[in-house]
Design a protein around this motif. Structure first.
Motif, PDB file in Angstrom:
ATOM      1  N   LYS A 122       0.826  -1.206   0.000  1.00  0.00           N
ATOM      2  CA  LYS A 122       0.000   0.000   0.000  1.00  0.00           C
ATOM      3  C   LYS A 122       0.863   1.260   0.000  1.00  0.00           C
ATOM      4  O   LYS A 122       0.577   2.223  -0.719  1.00  0.00           O
ATOM      5  CB  LYS A 122      -0.918  -0.005   1.226  1.00  0.00           C
ATOM      6  CG  LYS A 122      -1.756   1.262   1.378  1.00  0.00           C
ATOM      7  CD  LYS A 122      -2.568   1.209   2.669  1.00  0.00           C
ATOM      8  CE  LYS A 122      -3.283   2.530   2.906  1.00  0.00           C
ATOM      9  NZ  LYS A 122      -4.059   2.538   4.175  1.00  0.00           N
ATOM     10  N   LEU A 132       2.140   1.941  -3.468  1.00  0.00           N
ATOM     11  CA  LEU A 132       1.119   2.430  -4.392  1.00  0.00           C
ATOM     12  C   LEU A 132       0.734   3.886  -4.112  1.00  0.00           C
ATOM     13  O   LEU A 132       0.414   4.654  -5.018  1.00  0.00           O
ATOM     14  CB  LEU A 132      -0.126   1.550  -4.287  1.00  0.00           C
ATOM     15  CG  LEU A 132      -0.051   0.161  -4.916  1.00  0.00           C
ATOM     16  CD1 LEU A 132      -1.355  -0.599  -4.674  1.00  0.00           C
ATOM     17  CD2 LEU A 132       0.217   0.243  -6.413  1.00  0.00           C
ATOM     18  N   LEU A 182      -6.876   3.852  -0.728  1.00  0.00           N
ATOM     19  CA  LEU A 182      -6.709   3.055  -1.933  1.00  0.00           C
ATOM     20  C   LEU A 182      -8.039   2.972  -2.665  1.00  0.00           C
ATOM     21  O   LEU A 182      -9.102   3.131  -2.079  1.00  0.00           O
ATOM     22  CB  LEU A 182      -6.264   1.635  -1.570  1.00  0.00           C
ATOM     23  CG  LEU A 182      -4.835   1.418  -1.074  1.00  0.00           C
ATOM     24  CD1 LEU A 182      -4.688  -0.037  -0.628  1.00  0.00           C
ATOM     25  CD2 LEU A 182      -3.819   1.740  -2.144  1.00  0.00           C
ATOM     26  N   SER A 183      -7.978   2.686  -3.964  1.00  0.00           N
ATOM     27  CA  SER A 183      -9.197   2.413  -4.697  1.00  0.00           C
ATOM     28  C   SER A 183      -9.726   1.056  -4.240  1.00  0.00           C
ATOM     29  O   SER A 183      -8.986   0.242  -3.688  1.00  0.00           O
ATOM     30  CB  SER A 183      -8.918   2.380  -6.206  1.00  0.00           C
ATOM     31  OG  SER A 183      -8.095   1.270  -6.530  1.00  0.00           O
ATOM     32  N   SER A 219      -7.819  -1.843  -5.947  1.00  0.00           N
ATOM     33  CA  SER A 219      -6.452  -2.007  -5.447  1.00  0.00           C
ATOM     34  C   SER A 219      -6.446  -2.643  -4.064  1.00  0.00           C
ATOM     35  O   SER A 219      -5.638  -3.532  -3.780  1.00  0.00           O
ATOM     36  CB  SER A 219      -5.738  -0.646  -5.392  1.00  0.00           C
ATOM     37  OG  SER A 219      -5.588  -0.107  -6.683  1.00  0.00           O
TER      38      SER A 219
END
Length: 321
Positions: free
Chosen positions: A184, A187, A204-205, A208
């Motif tokens: 994470k 990203l 996060l999306s 993801s």
């Protein structure tokens, strides 16, 4: 600073607990089938369940489909408390570590230790509920008892069956959340530079978070599965109605006795019986949990921040009036 730390920890804990309840409810029939399949051990070369679908078919053929949800309330209570305690402890320990060391990030070893410490606290607090939910799931369909009756049918020490192996299994979420957090961070590294001071943490999306959750849980499950199956067998309900025999059998349900039973009756592959079902359930559950947590954490943070500011400003407002 301390208020910020507490708010972030509570925000993580609340969103994680809500995610746990939702994912547990959605996947509970699968979890029940998995538990009953794992708890069975081959007797005289014969098996009652050859695969996971046999458990489902038993429930359907005996008109006990709703029994796939036996123990759901207890499981949800256990999941909510466990995830709240875990996420609060994990989040708080991380921020405390960063404060004390002055570091900007946490290494893998430190992350594992912090996650294991949070997991150990969780295991001790929720073990009775964990044991009760396991017994409710593995008892014959349609014969599940209530939480209090399940906990009090034996001594209180029986409610802590499997505590030792539960502490051993703190390595599972430790591995899972360490892998998840490290991925994470990578990203979100570019997005973190754009964050404004005092703004809510970047999220996060959904996709993801789902992928990272599935990957991290798969790794943790494969590495710790033999211990997971032993724990299910230790906590499983005894199908024998004879109380005396039940008590005697329960006294032999130790880690060593379960390991020997699996080795003698099923061989080395027996330690991995139900691995596919475990991965399917835990990966979906963990991925859903983390996905839901990531999507509601920002909202939870804003709500908690608004409440805290209101409480801090309220005394001064009263004095000025």
């Amino acid at each position: 600073m301390s208020v910020s730390v507490d708010l972030e920890s509570i925000s993580d804990a609340t969103s994680g607990a809500i995610g746990a309840v939702v994912s547990t409810t959605i996947l509970y029939p699968l979890d029940t089938c998995k538990a009953k399949y794992q708890a069975e051990i081959r007797a005289h070369g014969r098996r009652r369940y050859r695969n996971l679908s046999d458990v489902l078919w038993e429930a359907i053929s005996s008109n006990q489909v709703l029994s796939l949800y036996q123990g759901l309330g207890t499981k949800n209570l256990q999941s909510f408390i466990a995830q709240f305690v875990y996420f609060y402890g994990y989040s708080y320990f991380k921020r405390l570590y960063l404060q004390k060391t002055g570091s900007k990030s946490i290494g893998t070893k430190a992350n594992l230790i912090l996650a294991a410490a949070a997991g150990a606290c969780t295991a001790v607090v929720t073990q009775p509920l964990d044991t009760a939910s396991s017994r409710m799931q593995t008892i014959a369909f349609g014969k599940s008892k209530g939480l209090w009756e399940t906990l009090t049918e034996g001594s209180w020490s029986d409610a802590y069956d499997g505590l030792g192996i539960s502490l051993l299994l703190t390595s599972n979420p430790a591995i899972q959340y360490t892998v998840f957090d490290q991925l994470k961070v990578r990203l979100l590294k570019q997005k973190q530079n754009k964050m404004e001071t005092g703004s809510s943490p970047e999220a996060l999306s959904a996709f993801s978070a789902f992928v990272l959750g599935a990957l991290s849980k798969s790794i943790a499950t494969v590495l710790t599965y033999p211990a997971i199956r032993c724990k299910v067998m230790i906590q499983a309900a005894d199908t024998n109605d004879d109380v005396d025999k039940k008590a005697k059998r329960k006294s032999r349900k130790t880690i060593s006795s379960v390991l020997c039973a699996i080795w003698q009756k099923e061989g080395a592959l027996g330690f991995f019986k139900g691995l596919q079902a475990q991965i399917l359930k835990t990966v979906l559950s963990s991925a859903l949990l983390l996905m839901i947590k990531e999507k509601i954490s920002a909202t939870t943070w804003v709500l908690l921040l608004a409440v805290s500011r209101y409480l801090l400003l309220k005394p001064s407002g009263l004095k000025s009036g």
